[in-house]
Design a protein around this motif. Structure first.
Motif, mmCIF file in Angstrom:
data_model
loop_
_atom_site.group_PDB
_atom_site.id
_atom_site.type_symbol
_atom_site.label_atom_id
_atom_site.label_comp_id
_atom_site.label_asym_id
_atom_site.label_seq_id
_atom_site.Cartn_x
_atom_site.Cartn_y
_atom_site.Cartn_z
ATOM 1 N N GLU A 54 0.807 -1.214 0.000
ATOM 2 C CA GLU A 54 0.000 0.000 0.000
ATOM 3 C C GLU A 54 0.843 1.268 0.000
ATOM 4 O O GLU A 54 0.304 2.362 -0.087
ATOM 5 C CB GLU A 54 -0.968 0.001 1.174
ATOM 6 C CG GLU A 54 -0.319 -0.145 2.525
ATOM 7 C CD GLU A 54 -1.344 -0.349 3.620
ATOM 8 O OE1 GLU A 54 -1.265 0.383 4.608
ATOM 9 O OE2 GLU A 54 -2.213 -1.231 3.470
ATOM 10 N N GLN A 55 2.172 1.144 0.085
ATOM 11 C CA GLN A 55 3.023 2.328 0.018
ATOM 12 C C GLN A 55 3.064 2.921 -1.392
ATOM 13 O O GLN A 55 3.489 4.050 -1.574
ATOM 14 C CB GLN A 55 4.436 2.038 0.532
ATOM 15 C CG GLN A 55 5.254 1.094 -0.330
ATOM 16 C CD GLN A 55 5.111 -0.361 0.083
ATOM 17 O OE1 GLN A 55 4.021 -0.838 0.382
ATOM 18 N NE2 GLN A 55 6.211 -1.083 0.086
ATOM 19 N N TRP A 56 2.591 2.162 -2.366
ATOM 20 C CA TRP A 56 2.577 2.626 -3.750
ATOM 21 C C TRP A 56 1.342 3.475 -4.033
ATOM 22 O O TRP A 56 0.250 3.140 -3.596
ATOM 23 C CB TRP A 56 2.548 1.431 -4.710
ATOM 24 C CG TRP A 56 3.801 0.641 -4.729
ATOM 25 C CD1 TRP A 56 4.099 -0.436 -3.937
ATOM 26 C CD2 TRP A 56 4.924 0.851 -5.566
ATOM 27 N NE1 TRP A 56 5.342 -0.904 -4.250
ATOM 28 C CE2 TRP A 56 5.878 -0.137 -5.251
ATOM 29 C CE3 TRP A 56 5.212 1.774 -6.570
ATOM 30 C CZ2 TRP A 56 7.095 -0.223 -5.894
ATOM 31 C CZ3 TRP A 56 6.431 1.681 -7.207
ATOM 32 C CH2 TRP A 56 7.363 0.696 -6.872
ATOM 33 N N GLU A 57 1.513 4.518 -4.808
ATOM 34 C CA GLU A 57 0.381 5.224 -5.414
ATOM 35 C C GLU A 57 0.281 4.703 -6.839
ATOM 36 O O GLU A 57 1.171 4.939 -7.657
ATOM 37 C CB GLU A 57 0.605 6.736 -5.425
ATOM 38 C CG GLU A 57 -0.534 7.467 -6.106
ATOM 39 C CD GLU A 57 -0.339 8.965 -6.192
ATOM 40 O OE1 GLU A 57 -1.072 9.594 -6.967
ATOM 41 O OE2 GLU A 57 0.545 9.509 -5.504
ATOM 42 N N SER A 58 -0.767 3.972 -7.140
ATOM 43 C CA SER A 58 -0.927 3.373 -8.464
ATOM 44 C C SER A 58 -1.783 4.259 -9.354
ATOM 45 O O SER A 58 -2.864 4.704 -8.958
ATOM 46 C CB SER A 58 -1.568 1.992 -8.361
ATOM 47 O OG SER A 58 -0.701 1.105 -7.688
#
Length: 171
Positions: A54-58
């Motif tokens: 969830e650390q990614w901004e997709s």
């Protein structure tokens, strides 16, 4: 900074790129370019998403990469091959028009004040295509890879999951 990561199909490019991005940023952007064309491809995309935390901004964008603002961010663009496929087929398989559109879009995108990790395929490593359209696309892919590699600060070739540094202007 622009870091091109390239290699053959299923060689571990995306995993390597994701690891690098997380080493360099606590909240990197994952810029996905793929269109979903069948259930099998949808499953591959979902597996990619599940692998990321969830650390990614997709963000999903099929063609207009420069329409997005990445100021000050680290962006993992995955992948040039699928993005170029979208341009190529939307242009009625016109090679030169597709190449010029891709170059212009890349120039606008890469001019942003951000860091890029770009994943692409060396499609020519996978054997000779069986038809004329696929051969023309392979040539187009090779030309855009060369274009990006010239602009890149770093270029890494992945072979069987192992990185081989080809270019590093920061060393």
């Amino acid at each position: 900074m622009i870091h091109l990561i390239t290699g053959g199909q299923r060689c571990g490019k995306s995993e390597y790129a994701e690891q690098l991005a997380l080493e360099q940023s606590t909240n990197p952007v994952y810029l996905a370019t793929s269109r979903i064309w069948d259930d099998g491809h949808r499953a591959r995309i979902e597996a990619h998403k599940a692998r990321r935390g969830e650390q990614w901004e997709s963000i999903e964008e099929e063609k207009e990469l420069s329409s997005l603002d990445f100021e000050g961010r680290l962006v993992l663009l995955d992948c040039i091959t699928l993005w170029l496929t979208n341009i190529f087929f939307d242009n009625g398989e016109q090679d030169e028009k597709s190449l010029e559109e891709a170059k212009a879009e890349l120039d606008k995108s890469l001019s942003q004040d951000c860091d890029w990790i770009i994943v692409s395929n060396e499609v020519g490593l996978g054997g000779h295509p069986g038809n004329e359209v696929a051969m023309r696309f392979n040539d187009l892919q090779g030309r855009i890879n060369q274009y990006i590699a010239k602009k890149a600060d770093r270029v890494t070739l992945i072979i069987s999951g192992l990185p081989l540094e080809i270019k590093n202007t920061q060393a």
